[in-house]
Design a protein around this motif. Structure first.
Motif, PDB file in Angstrom:
ATOM      1  N   LEU A 116     106.238  24.181  34.203  1.00 33.77           N
ATOM      2  CA  LEU A 116     106.286  22.732  34.034  1.00 33.77           C
ATOM      3  C   LEU A 116     104.969  22.166  33.518  1.00 33.77           C
ATOM      4  O   LEU A 116     104.956  21.140  32.824  1.00 33.77           O
ATOM      5  CB  LEU A 116     106.650  22.059  35.362  1.00 33.77           C
ATOM      6  CG  LEU A 116     108.115  22.096  35.779  1.00 33.77           C
ATOM      7  CD1 LEU A 116     108.287  21.499  37.170  1.00 33.77           C
ATOM      8  CD2 LEU A 116     108.989  21.360  34.767  1.00 33.77           C
ATOM      9  N   ARG A 117     103.877  22.817  33.825  1.00 31.50           N
ATOM     10  CA  ARG A 117     102.566  22.299  33.426  1.00 31.50           C
ATOM     11  C   ARG A 117     102.048  22.918  32.129  1.00 31.50           C
ATOM     12  O   ARG A 117     100.884  22.745  31.768  1.00 31.50           O
ATOM     13  CB  ARG A 117     101.566  22.485  34.568  1.00 31.50           C
ATOM     14  CG  ARG A 117     101.904  21.616  35.771  1.00 31.50           C
ATOM     15  CD  ARG A 117     100.895  21.749  36.883  1.00 31.50           C
ATOM     16  NE  ARG A 117     101.012  23.016  37.591  1.00 31.50           N
ATOM     17  CZ  ARG A 117     100.268  23.371  38.629  1.00 31.50           C
ATOM     18  NH1 ARG A 117      99.340  22.530  39.077  1.00 31.50           N
ATOM     19  NH2 ARG A 117     100.433  24.525  39.223  1.00 31.50           N
ATOM     20  N   SER A 118     102.922  23.655  31.443  1.00 31.25           N
ATOM     21  CA  SER A 118     102.589  24.235  30.130  1.00 31.25           C
ATOM     22  C   SER A 118     101.295  25.037  30.166  1.00 31.25           C
ATOM     23  O   SER A 118     100.422  24.899  29.303  1.00 31.25           O
ATOM     24  CB  SER A 118     102.475  23.136  29.070  1.00 31.25           C
ATOM     25  OG  SER A 118     103.676  22.420  28.960  1.00 31.25           O
TER      26      SER A 118
ATOM     27  N   LEU B 175     113.945  18.976  39.447  1.00 28.04           N
ATOM     28  CA  LEU B 175     112.691  18.354  39.024  1.00 28.04           C
ATOM     29  C   LEU B 175     112.123  17.487  40.141  1.00 28.04           C
ATOM     30  O   LEU B 175     110.904  17.478  40.371  1.00 28.04           O
ATOM     31  CB  LEU B 175     112.925  17.508  37.775  1.00 28.04           C
ATOM     32  CG  LEU B 175     111.728  16.675  37.310  1.00 28.04           C
ATOM     33  CD1 LEU B 175     110.608  17.574  36.788  1.00 28.04           C
ATOM     34  CD2 LEU B 175     112.150  15.679  36.236  1.00 28.04           C
ATOM     35  N   TRP B 176     112.977  16.753  40.824  1.00 30.35           N
ATOM     36  CA  TRP B 176     112.512  15.906  41.932  1.00 30.35           C
ATOM     37  C   TRP B 176     111.776  16.752  42.973  1.00 30.35           C
ATOM     38  O   TRP B 176     110.673  16.396  43.413  1.00 30.35           O
ATOM     39  CB  TRP B 176     113.702  15.197  42.561  1.00 30.35           C
ATOM     40  CG  TRP B 176     113.344  14.197  43.628  1.00 30.35           C
ATOM     41  CD1 TRP B 176     112.792  14.462  44.863  1.00 30.35           C
ATOM     42  CD2 TRP B 176     113.498  12.770  43.555  1.00 30.35           C
ATOM     43  NE1 TRP B 176     112.613  13.297  45.561  1.00 30.35           N
ATOM     44  CE2 TRP B 176     113.033  12.247  44.790  1.00 30.35           C
ATOM     45  CE3 TRP B 176     114.003  11.906  42.598  1.00 30.35           C
ATOM     46  CZ2 TRP B 176     113.059  10.887  45.072  1.00 30.35           C
ATOM     47  CZ3 TRP B 176     114.027  10.547  42.873  1.00 30.35           C
ATOM     48  CH2 TRP B 176     113.557  10.053  44.094  1.00 30.35           C
ATOM     49  N   THR B 177     112.383  17.861  43.357  1.00 31.54           N
ATOM     50  CA  THR B 177     111.769  18.742  44.357  1.00 31.54           C
ATOM     51  C   THR B 177     110.431  19.271  43.867  1.00 31.54           C
ATOM     52  O   THR B 177     109.434  19.268  44.606  1.00 31.54           O
ATOM     53  CB  THR B 177     112.713  19.905  44.681  1.00 31.54           C
ATOM     54  OG1 THR B 177     113.941  19.392  45.209  1.00 31.54           O
ATOM     55  CG2 THR B 177     112.093  20.852  45.688  1.00 31.54           C
ATOM     56  N   ALA B 178     110.393  19.711  42.602  1.00 31.45           N
ATOM     57  CA  ALA B 178     109.150  20.238  42.046  1.00 31.45           C
ATOM     58  C   ALA B 178     108.075  19.156  41.960  1.00 31.45           C
ATOM     59  O   ALA B 178     106.904  19.412  42.247  1.00 31.45           O
ATOM     60  CB  ALA B 178     109.411  20.832  40.663  1.00 31.45           C
ATOM     61  N   SER B 179     108.479  17.943  41.594  1.00 39.27           N
ATOM     62  CA  SER B 179     107.522  16.846  41.460  1.00 39.27           C
ATOM     63  C   SER B 179     106.939  16.456  42.812  1.00 39.27           C
ATOM     64  O   SER B 179     105.746  16.145  42.924  1.00 39.27           O
ATOM     65  CB  SER B 179     108.198  15.637  40.809  1.00 39.27           C
ATOM     66  OG  SER B 179     108.698  15.968  39.527  1.00 39.27           O
TER      67      SER B 179
END
Length: 315
Positions: A169-171, A299-303
């Motif tokens: 996600l953070r490239s 995505l919510w969980t990861a964020s």
């Protein structure tokens, strides 16, 4: 989602009164965000410009006041790339009601190398998505306490062809600036749609609405000196492009309608009428990557893990 609700007639040049209401516009000191703030100020509302640069915010507020007599505009120091600062920014609002937050601020980098925030996150993903995710978490109690409040998220049409890589996600492994930007905007929009699903499950009166500005060029944007200066040559060179795209004052229309229109419903997507690139705002279908409920929940969980906060409107 409630996208089947038929919208009411809307005139972008005759906005309804919003006197007594308060709106926060992130990135309201420049670009599309400035015109969102200027148009909302014209409704009689209190408009707070979220900006990390006080001098630029002062210039923007002076410009708004020169065009909107008795405009009530204020500045909130806000740095979305600094997650640890957002709790203090939310406290500094010092409001008893917040009728809408327009999550507009964003960073677009088109060249390498990859840049990181002080928290170690890639700059575009951190500012465009994680910062807004954390900000809404900090503002959730105030929004929940304001009847019929709205979270209005400004995405981008480039997100419609993007895909998230949950393994990166953070490239950190394969950084491509344009792709990373598109993914950050997709993340913003997925968060907004997931937020609305959670709000509906709670029976909350807060709405989460998504918009995108289409195509916007500085050469087609009205001058607001010294904030934005446009020469005659720039204006003339930009005219042919006006067949397909528009200026930033028109690009602000979908966000402004998402804030003000009483017929707007949570989970909707608003964009320009003509091919999604220019024109007055219209309701658009939510499909493709934007309609991926599983990805949005993931995505919510990861964020929440990356920011250390979780937007909770039930508290």
């Amino acid at each position: 989602m409630s996208s089947a609700v038929r919208p009411q007639p809307w005139d972008v040049h005759r906005l309804p009164s919003a006197e007594g209401r308060t709106f926060l516009v992130t990135g309201g000191n420049a670009g599309i965000g400035y015109f969102v703030a200027e148009q909302l100020a014209g409704t009689g509302a209190t408009v707070v410009l979220g900006s990390r640069d006080a001098a630029k915010a002062d210039t923007a507020m002076a410009s708004i006041r020169s065009r909107v007599p008795r405009a009530d505009v204020r500045h909130l120091r806000l740095d979305l790339s600094n997650l640890s600062s957002l709790e203090a920014s939310a406290r500094a609002l010092d409001l008893d009601r917040l009728d809408a937050v327009v999550c507009n601020a964003g960073v677009l980098l088109d060249q390498s190398p990859r840049r990181e925030t002080g928290d170690g996150h890639e700059l575009m993903f951190a500012t465009n998505h994680l910062g807004h995710f954390a900000l809404i978490a900090r503002l959730a109690p105030l929004l929940a306490a304001t009847p019929a409040s709205r979270v209005v998220t400004t995405g981008s049409f480039v997100a419609k062809s993007a895909r998230l890589d949950f393994a990166d996600l953070r490239s950190t492994r394969d950084y491509r600036p344009k792709r990373t930007y598109a993914r950050s905007k997709l993340a913003q929009m997925l968060f907004a749609f997931e937020l609305d699903r959670r709000l509906r499950a709670l029976g909350s009166t807060t709405l989460s609405v998504v918009n995108h500005p289409g195509g916007a060029l500085d050469s087609l944007t009205p001058a607001r000196p010294p904030l934005h200066v446009r020469t005659t040559g720039q204006r003339l060179r930009g005219l042919p492009a006006g067949v397909f795209v528009q200026g930033k004052q028109a690009a602000a229309w979908p966000a402004v309608r998402a804030v003000l229109d009483p017929s707007v419903r949570g989970g909707q997507l608003w964009g320009p009428r003509v091919l999604g690139l220019r024109g007055e705002p219209r309701l658009e279908p939510v499909r493709g990557p934007l309609a991926d409920i599983e990805a949005a929940a993931r995505l919510w969980t990861a964020s929440a893990e990356l920011t250390g906060v979780d937007p909770d409107f039930a508290a």
